[in-house]
Design an enzyme around this catalytic site. Sequence first.
Site, PDB file in Angstrom:
ATOM      1  N   ALA A   8     -55.754 -91.214  -1.192  1.00 57.81           N
ATOM      2  CA  ALA A   8     -54.664 -92.098  -0.767  1.00 57.81           C
ATOM      3  C   ALA A   8     -55.031 -93.526  -1.121  1.00 57.81           C
ATOM      4  O   ALA A   8     -54.910 -94.441  -0.317  1.00 57.81           O
ATOM      5  CB  ALA A   8     -54.401 -91.956   0.732  1.00 57.81           C
ATOM      6  N   GLY A   9     -55.515 -93.692  -2.355  1.00 60.58           N
ATOM      7  CA  GLY A   9     -55.860 -95.016  -2.840  1.00 60.58           C
ATOM      8  C   GLY A   9     -54.638 -95.725  -3.393  1.00 60.58           C
ATOM      9  O   GLY A   9     -53.498 -95.392  -3.049  1.00 60.58           O
ATOM     10  N   LYS A 186     -50.744 -94.703 -24.801  1.00 58.08           N
ATOM     11  CA  LYS A 186     -51.286 -95.523 -23.724  1.00 58.08           C
ATOM     12  C   LYS A 186     -52.784 -95.724 -23.908  1.00 58.08           C
ATOM     13  O   LYS A 186     -53.309 -96.821 -23.655  1.00 58.08           O
ATOM     14  CB  LYS A 186     -51.009 -94.887 -22.360  1.00 58.08           C
TER      15      LYS A 186
END
Length: 311
Positions: A8-9, A186
């Site tokens: 849950a960063g 990317k």
Amino acid sequence: MRILVVGAGAVGGYFGGRLAQAGRDVTFLVRPARAAQLKDAGLVIRSPRGDATLRDVKTVLADTIDGPYDVVLLSCKAYHLDDAIASFAPAVGPDTAILPLLNGMRHIDVLTQKFGAQRVLGGLCVIAATLNPAREIVHLNDLHSITFGELQGGTSERVQAIAAQMQGAGFDANAVDNVPQQMWDKWVFLATLASATCLNRAAIGDILAAPDGRRVIEGLLAECRAVAAHNGHPVGEAFEGRANTVLFTQGSPMTASMLRDVENHAPIEADHILGDLIARGGDPQNGGTLSLLRIAYNHLKAYEARQARGA
């Protein structure tokens, strides 16, 4: 659809939080300290797209995972990948789809070897986010997107089902049929940006103000493009337009997050972003002269060596 978000960063917390806010069945796989913090303060998002405080978010610890999930959303740092795999492995069943949002391609090799190619999707995200001292998720700009799809190309029922879960969840979600190409695009951009800003310890605008700054960025970009082409993923015109806008804007304050990690004396993803790119070919030696990309990688490995001895 049961969705397990690993951690849950800043990144997982943001996208998982938006999904939970939209009423999706989301559980966060966290360590005990983070679970306690989320129970006390909730999952807090500070964002130009709207703040949120989510109470009673569902969490699970690695040793209490209660069977397989439909989707595992993975957004850890590359140097935490092995630990992350060990933690979420009990959540992977025969029909689980693992959706990683890491940069580069090395993690795809690791995940497919561990779980089988049929369980691994390709994916990438575009977001600038961090955790503040209160462990709140701070969204730093208005970009927040996830792009994903089958690594073999084309569309599938499971990708369409995941896309349906993400639609209307408060961020941009794109299911595509060419996700490997978008991941390479990317990677080329990020490797160029990280190499240039870390090697020069400066923002793009500062580099361009130096006598040979533009040539350095152009050289790095050309080398990274060559690796992508060598691996069957040459960048297209759309990429060239975006890269030229971002990498060659006079006065730009842009830096790579890797430079911010270096400045904070934190771990970095040098091997995953630069080392693996070099290893995949297209690294010209020009009669024994080191390429710019390899010089940048050596610079970052020297930083890691210094960090390892506590200097």
